[in-house]
Structures are given as C-alpha cells and as structure tokens.
Design an enzyme around this catalytic site. Structure first.
Site, PDB file in Angstrom:
ATOM      1  N   SER A  79     -13.451  -4.235  12.051  1.00 49.26           N
ATOM      2  CA  SER A  79     -12.551  -4.475  10.922  1.00 49.26           C
ATOM      3  C   SER A  79     -13.390  -5.022   9.783  1.00 49.26           C
ATOM      4  CB  SER A  79     -11.477  -5.497  11.306  1.00 49.26           C
ATOM      5  OG  SER A  79     -10.657  -4.996  12.326  1.00 49.26           O
ATOM      6  N   GLY A 130      -8.243  -2.981   8.892  1.00 51.12           N
ATOM      7  CA  GLY A 130      -8.207  -3.166  10.335  1.00 51.12           C
ATOM      8  C   GLY A 130      -8.871  -2.011  11.047  1.00 51.12           C
ATOM      9  N   HIS A 136      -6.943   1.313   3.033  1.00 48.75           N
ATOM     10  CA  HIS A 136      -6.286   0.114   3.550  1.00 48.75           C
ATOM     11  C   HIS A 136      -6.308   0.025   5.067  1.00 48.75           C
ATOM     12  CE1 HIS A 136      -2.639   2.057   5.022  1.00 48.75           C
ATOM     13  NE2 HIS A 136      -2.560   2.712   3.889  1.00 48.75           N
ATOM     14  N   GLY A 137      -7.011   0.895   5.740  1.00 47.88           N
ATOM     15  CA  GLY A 137      -7.038   0.776   7.187  1.00 47.88           C
ATOM     16  C   GLY A 137      -7.837   1.867   7.850  1.00 47.88           C
ATOM     17  N   HIS A 161       0.854  -1.178   0.000  1.00 51.44           N
ATOM     18  CA  HIS A 161       0.000   0.000   0.000  1.00 51.44           C
ATOM     19  C   HIS A 161       0.897   1.238   0.000  1.00 51.44           C
ATOM     20  CE1 HIS A 161       0.704  -0.851   4.278  1.00 51.44           C
ATOM     21  NE2 HIS A 161       0.674   0.461   4.434  1.00 51.44           N
ATOM     22  N   ASN A 162       0.287   2.386  -0.278  1.00 48.80           N
ATOM     23  CA  ASN A 162       1.040   3.648  -0.364  1.00 48.80           C
ATOM     24  C   ASN A 162       2.169   3.543  -1.389  1.00 48.80           C
ATOM     25  OD1 ASN A 162      -0.591   4.638   1.637  1.00 48.80           O
ATOM     26  ND2 ASN A 162       0.891   4.375   3.268  1.00 48.80           N
ATOM     27  N   THR A 208     -10.022  -0.274  14.924  1.00 48.98           N
ATOM     28  CA  THR A 208      -9.324   0.077  16.153  1.00 48.98           C
ATOM     29  C   THR A 208      -9.934  -0.747  17.276  1.00 48.98           C
ATOM     30  OG1 THR A 208     -10.887   1.815  16.738  1.00 48.98           O
ATOM     31  CG2 THR A 208      -9.022   2.442  15.320  1.00 48.98           C
ATOM     32  N   MET A 209      -9.521  -0.523  18.496  1.00 41.83           N
ATOM     33  CA  MET A 209     -10.105  -1.272  19.609  1.00 41.83           C
ATOM     34  C   MET A 209     -11.590  -0.955  19.764  1.00 41.83           C
ATOM     35  SD  MET A 209      -6.996  -1.288  22.353  1.00 41.83           S
ATOM     36  CE  MET A 209      -7.775  -2.390  23.495  1.00 41.83           C
TER      37      MET A 209
END
EC number: 6.5.1.8
Length: 176
Positions: A133, A126, A152-153, A77-78, A128-129
């Site tokens: 996801s 993904g 991507h996240g 990614h990136n 976070t807590m």
C-alpha cells in the site's frame, strides 16, 4: 451518450470515453446521477463509521463517545468537480471527472484542508494481500500534468460482478 455525441458532433478515439456537453440534457442528467451516487457513498461511509464505533464500544464494554474514535481522513473518488486549472496558459473553469482516480492537490492549494497545507493532499492507495500500500501527496507537477489527479487504489484482478458468482448472500455469515 452516443446520441448526444452524434448530435453535438463530439468525436473520441475510444468508445469508453463517451461524453456529453455539461449543459445538455444528457450532461445534466449525468451530473444529477453522479450527485445522487456521491450522496449515497457519503451516507454509506458515515454508516460504516457509526457501526464501527458501535462494534468497538461493544467489544470494550464502553460507549462510543468514551472511545474517542474519529475519522482521520475521508476523500471522494470517481466523481466530477468544478475546478480552476491552467490550460494553454490560461486559467479555465473545468469539470474534472476523476473516474478510477481521486484528487491529489499540492501543498498550499486553497482547496485542501488546513491540516494538509504543508504536505499536500494525502492519497491512500490500498494494496492487495500480495502487494504494498502507498501514501502519496499531491505535487505541482501532478497539478500541471493531470489537474491534480492520481489513482485511488490497487487494480482488481477480478471485477465485482465476477465475485457475485463465488458467494450467494445467504452464504455470508453476519456478525451480531
């Protein structure tokens, strides 16, 4: 980049979209830097995989080979990639720079692995807590509208530089 943009008469509506022509010295320097960063990231992921296998072997008192641990999915990614895409009804060769995003090609695309030909290229987002996801796959609509690109996240509430104010490296305990 700003000097190159002025020289080449490139106008953007946001300063953060600074760019240069690929064939220019600035463009070539940028691509070389990105290639070096990509190589660094690949070696870093390989090193983490190796160390993870070693840790599991130590915990289970066996060898990494006996554990049969393998990377299931690895994606860059990136990064910028040269790809073929349809623009204004014509197929063109483009350098697609996915900053903050990753590739998500649809089912049956020739550039995705055989394992994903029926489903499309997987994308792992993904959380976070406190958030979920997601597992996504590329679609034809995404290919048309975004050149097969997706995030991507999860978004960070705090950037990485700000995290450095929380801990000095000496405060982080390392496991043997």
């Amino acid at each position: 980049m700003e000097k190159a943009m002025k020289r080449d008469k490139i106008i953007v509506n946001d300063r953060q979209l600074a760019c240069a022509r690929i064939a220019s010295p600035e463009g070539q320097d940028y691509l070389k830097g990105m290639a070096a960063a990509g190589n660094y990231a690949w070696v870093n992921r390989s090193s983490m995989t190796f160390l993870t296998r070693q840790a599991f072997a130590k915990v289970f008192n066996t060898t990494p080979d006996d554990l049969d641990l393998h990377v299931i999915y690895d994606v860059s990614h990136n990064i910028a990639k040269v790809e073929q895409h349809v623009v204004d009804g014509k197929e063109r060769t483009l350098l697609v720079h996915r900053k903050g995003s990753t590739r998500a090609f649809p089912p049956h695309h020739p550039l995705i692995a055989v394992d994903y030909q029926l489903t499309g290229q997987p994308v792992l987002i993904g959380g976070t807590m406190g958030t979920c996801s997601y597992v996504l796959t590329g679609t034809e609509q995404g290919m048309t509208e975004t050149f097969g690109t997706t995030c991507h996240g999860a978004v960070r509430k705090t950037d990485l530089l700000q995290f450095s104010h929380y801990f000095a490296f000496q405060q982080v305990n390392m496991l043997d």
